[in-house]
Design a protein around this motif. Structure first.
Motif, mmCIF file in Angstrom:
data_model
loop_
_atom_site.group_PDB
_atom_site.id
_atom_site.type_symbol
_atom_site.label_atom_id
_atom_site.label_comp_id
_atom_site.label_asym_id
_atom_site.label_seq_id
_atom_site.Cartn_x
_atom_site.Cartn_y
_atom_site.Cartn_z
ATOM 1 N N GLU A 145 1.094 -0.530 -0.029
ATOM 2 C CA GLU A 145 0.230 -0.160 -0.195
ATOM 3 C C GLU A 145 0.644 1.479 -0.642
ATOM 4 O O GLU A 145 0.702 2.096 -0.894
ATOM 5 N N LEU A 148 2.308 1.549 -3.825
ATOM 6 C CA LEU A 148 1.548 1.937 -4.351
ATOM 7 C C LEU A 148 1.140 3.798 -4.100
ATOM 8 O O LEU A 148 0.621 4.294 -5.608
ATOM 9 N N ASP A 149 1.147 4.398 -3.099
ATOM 10 C CA ASP A 149 0.654 5.878 -2.833
ATOM 11 C C ASP A 149 2.031 6.153 -3.393
ATOM 12 O O ASP A 149 1.897 7.427 -3.989
ATOM 13 N N ASP A 174 -3.689 -8.124 -3.538
ATOM 14 C CA ASP A 174 -4.545 -7.504 -4.427
ATOM 15 C C ASP A 174 -4.211 -5.648 -4.675
ATOM 16 O O ASP A 174 -2.963 -5.055 -5.798
ATOM 17 N N ASP A 175 -2.848 -5.957 -3.787
ATOM 18 C CA ASP A 175 -2.377 -4.005 -3.148
ATOM 19 C C ASP A 175 -1.349 -4.607 -4.101
ATOM 20 O O ASP A 175 -0.664 -3.358 -5.134
ATOM 21 N N ARG A 178 -1.600 -4.462 -8.150
ATOM 22 C CA ARG A 178 -1.816 -2.598 -8.083
ATOM 23 C C ARG A 178 -0.775 -2.448 -8.314
ATOM 24 O O ARG A 178 -0.222 -1.669 -9.541
#
Length: 924
Positions: A145, A148-149, A174-175, A178
């Motif tokens: 996460e 991703l950020d 999932d993260d 992505r």
């Protein structure tokens, strides 16, 4: 070097001696790295204003470089530095070569070091960046996460170093998917970005890159992309490296180097001893009441087993406490209600409340405490070396029922639940798998529904209500997963559940990010005669997808026959907003426009001159675009793109360069062929792509660049690590096919038969075969004398089958028999069955017959279902004597065994009693 050339020209001097200047630069870097190396902890930032972190300000220990363990010494002696002097190995040169172009502002790169635990991967990254980029901005996310950020922000600019140590943290779930997709796009579209990471080869690299593995599409695409360089780090030092290590110890006077060398004399695993890993393994293997108390040992075992079952996150106290409590004998259970917290604190800090120690040499702890923020409850991870080595020594099926229950009760991360369910299913713990999948469905995992549906249908464990429940609760965000669920329900004949699912209108809910997965859902809907739903999804695509990237979407709509949706999407003027820097995007859009007969749009797109703007990072995509331009009639544009590509394409992917050469030949770009051939022959990088060198050699020969092909072959022969048997075998076969006898002689002069790492059976088999095909009889004999049948690891059944077959083909019958005996003695019955199946499939008749005999007389017969499977295989291959022997050793339960397999096993190893969906506790 560019500045030196500039200064020389300004001063009117002759061309400078490039080699002398490069030596000076390397020396300066080495001296600077030595100066900075002592800063292993964080350096205080200047007061006032925000300053970006750098490698130097963060320090080695905060980057998870293992602190070197120290033998007990006199209290009056000064403490040694945290890190020992560093010995550069083969992978270090490869690592620096991969980093330097990007650090100089060239194409961005992700460098991934792979290997076993505690082999020096993280230290290698630290040392390379310490020498090359000690003060460049460093970003180090903690989770997928966080990554991703960062990728969605503007913080990752040219010159940034992205630190992704233990990269499995960022690529699963999932993260992770992505984040992987976003990182791949960034690396393709922005210059000068360096990302570095580490992964265990087994299981993480293999799992993430294995084709057709559910849930890892984007991670696999990232790890196999042209911008990614994989560099293996071997676990054992070669004889030459051990001699260099001894010399470094002598020069530096660091006794820790001597101690590690002495400890690793038997197997060459020297580096591991610097972190204390083998000592920690010995302490754990002593069992309860040794170095660790029974409570501590139970907690460590729970952490290790949870990891091996697929729990990739750090573990909460609740899971470890419940699992350990269930494993302890009643008289070992503590009276203190706070027992788990105190024991975990002792294991993660190294010190018990009474002052005694749980760590190794006051350095390495069995568990590491992890907190998402200050003051938060700790979660725990087992130390890497212990984690990996125990995987090889302890069968994960030994996990206790208490651990499975704890994981089911306390795990809330959907990705982790899905991974645990897959592990339970592999171990035939079907009831446990169904419970975990069911919980993952409730928490929104996109693939859990189809996995649960598949198991219930296959074993006839689910009734009408079960499939209705799945249809009502399935997550509908992932179009690929929804398509798979529709297909699974259809094949299972669960039409009412399918109707319930379709009533939830998945076409209006699925994510419109990846054209191919949406196209797959449209196809499935058409196959189910759900044309209205398919049309609705096509309309949604035409209206909602970004106009800047419509080529792939147009192709999917055309394939689905959605002519109205194609018209709507074309009406949004995709040409004016198309990203003409993307060769793949331009290619797709040109193809789609041509299929639609939109000639005016084709010429409007060509008028934007994509040949002048196309990014050259991916030579394969550029090659395809050149071909498309030619077939479109834009020959001038094709030649303009050919000129740019020949001069400036990165040389990091040999197979992609081969495609580009073919495209240049198709374009008749003779001058450009000469330019690219010379560049490729003299400068093409190899990295972990040795298997593609032959493709490029063949391409060079096809365009008439025989001299460049010879130069490339000679470079590859001198470059390849002779300890890597698969790479050497690839080159030998390629050189033989292309007639590169001089390069073959260079490669054989490096004596790969004496250097090869024999732990990988399939790679060893490939080298034996390549040496045999090259008529190197003495080299084959020398390699066989090193006894690969004893040194090969028994992890991959089909790899072992290939080795056994090659041993049979070479007439090494005794070695073949020894290998089969090892398998029966050391592996489980499922592995033996897979190996037997592989040998039969490969036509290794003698090896098959030999293994059948040993299996019949030596395998464990306690698992009736597994024995039944082996018996069926033995009957299939005609091993009647082996069938008779095995049947007499174990009760052949026939239908009863098959029925037991239908219901799976219990966590205690016994065959499960009959059960079904209605026998499960209510869903959470």
């Amino acid at each position: 070097m560019a500045l030196v050339l500039l200064w020389s020209a300004w001063a009117g001097e002759g061309a400078p001696d490039g080699r002398w200047w490069r030596n000076q630069l390397d020396r300066a870097r080495t001296e600077r790295a030595a100066e900075l190396r002592g800063r292993t902890t964080a350096v205080e930032q200047p007061v006032g204003g925000l300053c970006a972190e750098t490698l130097v300000t963060v320090g080695a220990l905060n980057l998870e470089v293992h602190r070197t363990v120290t033998a007990p010494q006199d209290d009056s002696a000064p403490s040694p530095p945290d890190l020992t002097p560093y010995l550069a190995r083969t992978h270090d040169a490869d690592l620096r070569a991969a980093l330097e172009p990007a650090l100089a502002g060239g194409p961005s790169v992700l460098v991934m070091l792979t290997g076993d635990s505690s082999t020096g991967k993280t230290r290698a990254l630290y040392e390379a960046l310490l020498a090359l980029a000690p003060n460049q901005p460093l970003l180090r996310p903690a989770t997928a996460e966080d990554l991703l950020d960062l990728l969605r922000s503007d913080r990752i600019t040219s010159g940034t170093v992205l630190w992704l140590n233990e990269s499995q943290r960022f690529l699963f779930g999932d993260d992770g998917e992505r984040a992987a997709a976003a990182l791949r796009r960034l690396l393709e579209r922005r210059l000068g970005v360096v990302a570095v990471g580490t992964l265990w080869t087994d299981p993480y690299w293999h799992e993430l890159t294995r084709p057709a593995t559910i849930g890892h599409d984007q991670s696999r695409a990232l790890l196999t992309a042209p911008a990614t360089r994989r560099i293996p780090v071997r676990g054992a030092l070669s004889d030459r490296e051990r001699a260099d290590w001894a010399e470094l110890a002598r020069l530096q006077g660091d006794r820790r180097l001597y101690e590690a060398l002495a400890a690793g004399t038997g197997d060459g695993r020297v580096v591991q001893h610097l972190s204390g890993g083998p000592e920690m393994l010995t302490a754990y293997m002593e069992g309860p009441d040794g170095h660790f108390t029974p409570v501590e040992h139970a907690l460590i075992t729970a952490a290790l087993d949870a990891r091996h079952l697929g729990h990739t996150e750090s573990l909460p106290e609740t899971v470890l406490a419940d699992a350990a409590d269930g494993a302890l004998h009643p008289h070992q259970r503590p009276a203190d209600p706070d027992w788990a917290r105190k024991a975990l604190e002792a294991l993660s800090t190294g010190e018990r409340a009474d002052g005694s120690r749980t760590d190794v040499r006051r350095s390495l702890t069995a568990l590491t405490a992890v907190r998402p923020r200050s003051g938060a409850p700790a979660r725990y991870e087992p130390t890497d070396y212990l984690d990996q080595r125990i995987r090889e020594l302890r069968d994960s099926r030994n996990a206790t029922p208490a651990l499975w229950q704890a994981l089911t009760d306390h795990t809330t991360a959907p990705d982790t639940l899905f991974g645990l369910a897959q592990s339970a299913d592999r171990h035939a713990l079907y009831r446990q798998a169904v419970l975990l999948w069911r919980k993952a469905v409730r928490l929104g995992h996109p693939w859990a529904s189809s996995a649960l549906c598949g198991r219930l249908a296959l074993c006839e464990l689910g009734d009408h209500d079960a499939f209705l429940w799945i249809a009502e609760h399935a997550d509908l965000s992932d179009p690929h997963a929804v398509a798979h669920l529709i297909d699974t329900l259809t094949r299972a004949g669960r039409h009412e559940a399918l109707s319930v699912l379709l009533q939830r209108e998945p076409a209006s809910r699925v994510d419109l990010t990846i054209a191919a997965t949406v196209g797959a859902l449209i196809t499935v809907l058409r196959d189910c005669d759900e044309d209205d739903a398919a049309d609705a999804l096509c309309t949604r695509v035409a209206v909602d997808v970004p106009a800047a990237d419509t080529g792939a979407w147009l192709l999917e709509l055309q394939k689905a026959g959605a002519h109205e949706a194609v018209t709507v999407l074309l009406g949004r003027d995709p040409v004016s907003s198309a990203d003409i820097t993307s060769p793949a995007g331009v290619l797709e859009l040109l193809t789609a426009l041509h299929h639609a007969g939109a000639d005016e749009d084709v010429w409007a797109l060509l008028a934007r001159r994509p040949e002048e703007s196309a990014d050259l990072t991916n030579p394969r995509a550029v090659a395809r675009l050149i071909g498309k331009l030619l077939t479109t009639g834009a020959g001038e544009a094709a030649h303009a793109l050919s000129r740019r590509a020949a001069r400036y394409s990165p040389l990091v992917d040999p197979a992609a360069l081969a495609d580009l050469l073919q495209a240049l030949k198709q374009a008749g770009a003779d001058t450009e062929i000469v330019t690219l051939s010379r560049r490729a022959g003299a400068e093409a990088e190899f990295g972990d792509r040795m298997g593609d060198v032959g493709v490029l050699v063949d391409a060079l020969q096809r365009v008439g660049a025989d001299e460049d092909a010879a130069v490339l072959s000679h470079r590859a022969a001198a470059y390849v690590n002779p300890a890597f048997p698969d790479d050497v075998a690839d080159l030998l076969e390629q050189f033989r096919r292309s007639g590169q006898s001089a390069a073959t002689a260079v490669l054989l002069s490096r004596r790969p038969e004496a250097c090869a790492d024999l732990s990988w059976p399939q790679a060893t088999a490939a080298l034996l075969g390549a040496l045999h095909d090259a008529d190197e009889t003495e080299a084959v004999a020398a390699l066989l004398d090193r006894r690969p049948e004893v040194k090969s690891e028994l992890r991959d059944a089909y790899g072992v089958a290939v080795l056994a077959q090659v041993l049979e083909d070479l007439g090494a019958h005794e070695a073949m028999t020894t290998l089969n005996r090892r398998v029966v003695a050391e592996a489980d019955i499922e592995f033996v069955t897979l190996l037997l199946d592989g040998l039969s499939e490969y036509g290794a008749d003698e090896a098959t017959a030999d293994l059948a005999v040993h299996a019949a007389t030596g395998v464990e017969t306690t698992d009736a279902a597994a024995v039944a499977v082996l018996l069926r295989l033995l009957r299939t291959i005609g091993a009647d004597e082996a069938v008779a022997v095995l049947s007499s050793r174990a009760e052949d339960r026939g239908a009863a065994a098959i029925e037991a397999r239908r219901f799976g096993r219990e966590a205690n190893g016994e065959n499960a009693r009959p059960w079904g969906w209605r026998d499960l506790p209510p869903p959470p």
